[in-house]
Design an enzyme around this catalytic site. Structure first.
Site, PDB file in Angstrom:
ATOM      1  N   ASN A  22       0.808  -1.053   0.109  1.00  0.00           N
ATOM      2  CA  ASN A  22      -0.062   0.084  -0.109  1.00  0.00           C
ATOM      3  C   ASN A  22       0.798   1.360  -0.039  1.00  0.00           C
ATOM      4  O   ASN A  22       1.713   1.532   0.830  1.00  0.00           O
ATOM      5  CB  ASN A  22      -0.811  -0.019   1.318  1.00  0.00           C
ATOM      6  N   LYS A  30       3.752   0.723   2.966  1.00  0.00           N
ATOM      7  CA  LYS A  30       3.304  -0.035   3.848  1.00  0.00           C
ATOM      8  C   LYS A  30       3.110  -1.574   3.292  1.00  0.00           C
ATOM      9  O   LYS A  30       2.630  -1.803   2.342  1.00  0.00           O
ATOM     10  CB  LYS A  30       1.864   0.279   4.283  1.00  0.00           C
ATOM     11  N   ARG A  49      -2.606  -2.297  -3.214  1.00  0.00           N
ATOM     12  CA  ARG A  49      -3.815  -1.560  -3.147  1.00  0.00           C
ATOM     13  C   ARG A  49      -3.768  -0.148  -4.151  1.00  0.00           C
ATOM     14  O   ARG A  49      -2.863   0.669  -4.018  1.00  0.00           O
ATOM     15  CB  ARG A  49      -3.900  -0.786  -1.926  1.00  0.00           C
ATOM     16  N   HIS A  81     -13.001   2.947   0.564  1.00  0.00           N
ATOM     17  CA  HIS A  81     -12.855   1.874   1.574  1.00  0.00           C
ATOM     18  C   HIS A  81     -13.721   0.624   1.063  1.00  0.00           C
ATOM     19  O   HIS A  81     -14.204  -0.236   2.039  1.00  0.00           O
ATOM     20  CB  HIS A  81     -13.488   2.394   2.724  1.00  0.00           C
ATOM     21  N   ASN A 139      -9.411   7.527  10.725  1.00  0.00           N
ATOM     22  CA  ASN A 139      -9.053   8.997  10.332  1.00  0.00           C
ATOM     23  C   ASN A 139      -9.589   9.414   8.949  1.00  0.00           C
ATOM     24  O   ASN A 139     -10.252  10.679   8.802  1.00  0.00           O
ATOM     25  CB  ASN A 139      -7.570   9.084  10.002  1.00  0.00           C
ATOM     26  N   ARG A 161     -10.768  15.809   7.542  1.00  0.00           N
ATOM     27  CA  ARG A 161     -11.760  16.115   6.437  1.00  0.00           C
ATOM     28  C   ARG A 161     -13.051  16.429   6.794  1.00  0.00           C
ATOM     29  O   ARG A 161     -13.761  16.011   7.713  1.00  0.00           O
ATOM     30  CB  ARG A 161     -11.762  14.925   5.345  1.00  0.00           C
ATOM     31  N   ASP A 212      -7.188  12.912  16.423  1.00  0.00           N
ATOM     32  CA  ASP A 212      -6.889  11.633  16.801  1.00  0.00           C
ATOM     33  C   ASP A 212      -8.254  11.295  17.993  1.00  0.00           C
ATOM     34  O   ASP A 212      -8.298  11.949  18.932  1.00  0.00           O
ATOM     35  CB  ASP A 212      -5.685  11.288  17.879  1.00  0.00           C
ATOM     36  N   ARG A 236      -8.789   9.156  20.238  1.00  0.00           N
ATOM     37  CA  ARG A 236      -8.440   8.505  21.462  1.00  0.00           C
ATOM     38  C   ARG A 236      -8.040  10.015  22.432  1.00  0.00           C
ATOM     39  O   ARG A 236      -8.572  10.008  23.636  1.00  0.00           O
ATOM     40  CB  ARG A 236      -7.028   7.801  21.529  1.00  0.00           C
ATOM     41  N   ILE A 255     -11.430   3.351  14.776  1.00  0.00           N
ATOM     42  CA  ILE A 255     -12.520   3.769  15.922  1.00  0.00           C
ATOM     43  C   ILE A 255     -13.639   3.068  16.044  1.00  0.00           C
ATOM     44  O   ILE A 255     -14.045   2.561  17.312  1.00  0.00           O
ATOM     45  CB  ILE A 255     -12.983   5.338  15.386  1.00  0.00           C
ATOM     46  N   GLU A 310     -13.965  -0.137  15.686  1.00  0.00           N
ATOM     47  CA  GLU A 310     -13.422  -1.539  16.595  1.00  0.00           C
ATOM     48  C   GLU A 310     -13.297  -1.220  17.823  1.00  0.00           C
ATOM     49  O   GLU A 310     -13.356  -2.123  18.862  1.00  0.00           O
ATOM     50  CB  GLU A 310     -12.266  -2.217  15.994  1.00  0.00           C
ATOM     51  N   ASN A 311     -12.678   0.025  18.356  1.00  0.00           N
ATOM     52  CA  ASN A 311     -12.145   0.002  19.485  1.00  0.00           C
ATOM     53  C   ASN A 311     -12.832   1.081  20.436  1.00  0.00           C
ATOM     54  O   ASN A 311     -12.588   1.182  21.481  1.00  0.00           O
ATOM     55  CB  ASN A 311     -10.427   0.612  19.597  1.00  0.00           C
ATOM     56  N   GLU A 318      -7.978  -5.469   5.502  1.00  0.00           N
ATOM     57  CA  GLU A 318      -7.937  -5.007   4.229  1.00  0.00           C
ATOM     58  C   GLU A 318      -6.785  -5.854   3.475  1.00  0.00           C
ATOM     59  O   GLU A 318      -6.873  -6.319   2.306  1.00  0.00           O
ATOM     60  CB  GLU A 318      -7.856  -3.672   4.131  1.00  0.00           C
TER      61      GLU A 318
END
Length: 394
Positions: free
Chosen positions: A10, A17, A87, A176, A207, A237, A279, A281, A328, A330-331, A381
């Site tokens: 990616n 990545k 990707r 996505h 994000n 965004r 962020d 968190r 976000i 998931e957590n 992914e």
């Protein structure tokens, strides 16, 4: 069954990545990131099990990074690498499925790059670098937009004159797609429902965030459009704004197109609303401490997310459940709870105890008994890209 190994790549404009994926194994054998490419600070970092390593490659580019990464990958898989999956963010209306990379495919991706000027050129750099390093290895492009090419015309057309669509391909594409596809299929199996006879609302939250309506395994509507800017509030965004805002900012504040785009893509969203951070968190912690900007940002994020999900429900014949995924989704039990609180009209009700106690990064049902399913489903992914690449392995 023969064990298969796929390297998933990616690329960003200055990053790469990667992860080595074996579909029979739950963990990546090796994964990592090359960043600050084409600068004196260029570095490659990777993880094998719990072992972490870093290698400096001053002024190295994507090809240099791959030349360092590939020997590590080949060593881990004992020289049995079956292919590379790349990707690619934007496939336009041309690429509706995973596609084996050829010179013609590269040319077509380059031709449609104006649709994703920040993303597609970076992906092309990665593909060309990988082909230079391993020209005879199977390489496949997996497009974020492909899953959404099943949207009906009433969902993907903008209300603008026909010529802009027919001559310039200006329409809604969505993004996505790999994540929405993966979690909707995984959730159907998790809930013992057939993929081709189930209907889901999905919320990929990070994000970058988007929602999707998935009917019988296919995307029928999604919140992002021509670009990843459309839709819900995101990290930096803005998501949806009045199109007249562009003219207003230009006339009243004398802002240029580039300045306005920078404002809406890099200075807005959670960051702009909170004046603190993009962020989640950080914002949740600051909310607990009474920070008004963080509180407002979270409230707007959840309300706009719920509003988007409610609109997506129009595309479904019935609702089998709502899926939360992404970092976000998931957590954050808080974001899930606040979002669902706005969706009572759809009959959705969250079980506060189940929501709070669900371990981070695990799948689970968090709805109250006898109400529509609310599912937390971790996305993967890289795994989906690997599975799509394996379709071309003989």
């Amino acid at each position: 069954m023969v064990s298969r190994n796929i390297l998933v790549i990616n690329c960003g404009s200055s990053s790469l990545k990667f992860a080595l994926v074996n579909p029979e194994q739950s963990q990546f054998a090796i994964s990592g990131l090359a960043e600050c490419l084409n600068t004196p600070q260029a570095v490659v970092s990777w993880k094998i099990g719990e072992d972490k390593n870093t290698l400096s490659i001053p002024s190295g580019d994507h090809k240099d990074a791959l030349s360092k990464i590939m020997p590590l990958v080949q060593e881990i898989c004992h020289g049995k690498l079956d292919g590379i999956g790349h990707r690619v963010v934007h496939g336009g209306h041309i690429f509706t499925a995973p596609t084996k990379i050829t010179p013609q495919v590269l040319s077509e991706i380059e031709r449609i790059s104006p649709l994703a000027p920040l993303h597609n050129p970076a992906a092309l750099q990665g593909m060309r670098a990988a082909l230079d390093v391993y020209p005879d290895l199977l390489q496949v492009a997996i497009f974020d937009t492909a899953f959404h090419q099943t949207m009906p015309e009433q969902a993907f057309r903008y209300c603008i004159p026909e010529d802009y669509y027919s001559k310039h391909n200006i329409r809604r594409y969505g993004f996505h797609g790999t994540s929405h596809r993966y979690v909707s299929h995984q959730t159907a199996e998790f809930c013992n429902l057939p993929v081709d006879n189930s209907h889901w609302l999905t919320a990929h939250l990070g994000n970058g965030s988007s929602t999707c309506a998935v009917s019988n395994g296919k995307s029928v509507d999604t919140s992002m459009g021509l670009t990843p800017q459309e839709g819900v509030c995101m990290g930096t965004r803005s998501g949806d704004v009045d199109p007249g805002l562009f003219g207003h900012l230009s006339r009243v504040l004398g802002m240029s197109i580039n300045e306005i785009e920078n404002l809406l893509t890099k200075q807005s969203g959670l960051l702009g609303l909170s004046g603190l951070s993009n962020d989640m968190r950080t914002l949740e912690q600051s909310r607990e401490e009474g920070h008004k900007g963080a509180t407002l940002a979270i409230e707007v994020f959840c309300y706009r997310l719920a509003k988007s999900l409610a609109s997506m429900a129009c595309a479904l014949p019935r609702l089998d459940g709502l899926i939360f995924t992404g970092g976000i989704g998931e957590n954050s039990s808080l974001i899930r709870e606040l979002t669902v609180s706005w969706l009572k009209l759809l009959g959705l009700e969250i079980d506060t105890q189940a929501n709070t106690k669900l371990a981070r990064g695990t799948a689970g049902l968090i709805n109250k008994p006898n109400t529509p399913r609310i599912v937390v489903m971790p996305t993967n992914e890289e795994r989906q890209i690997a599975l799509d690449t394996l379709l071309f392995v003989k």
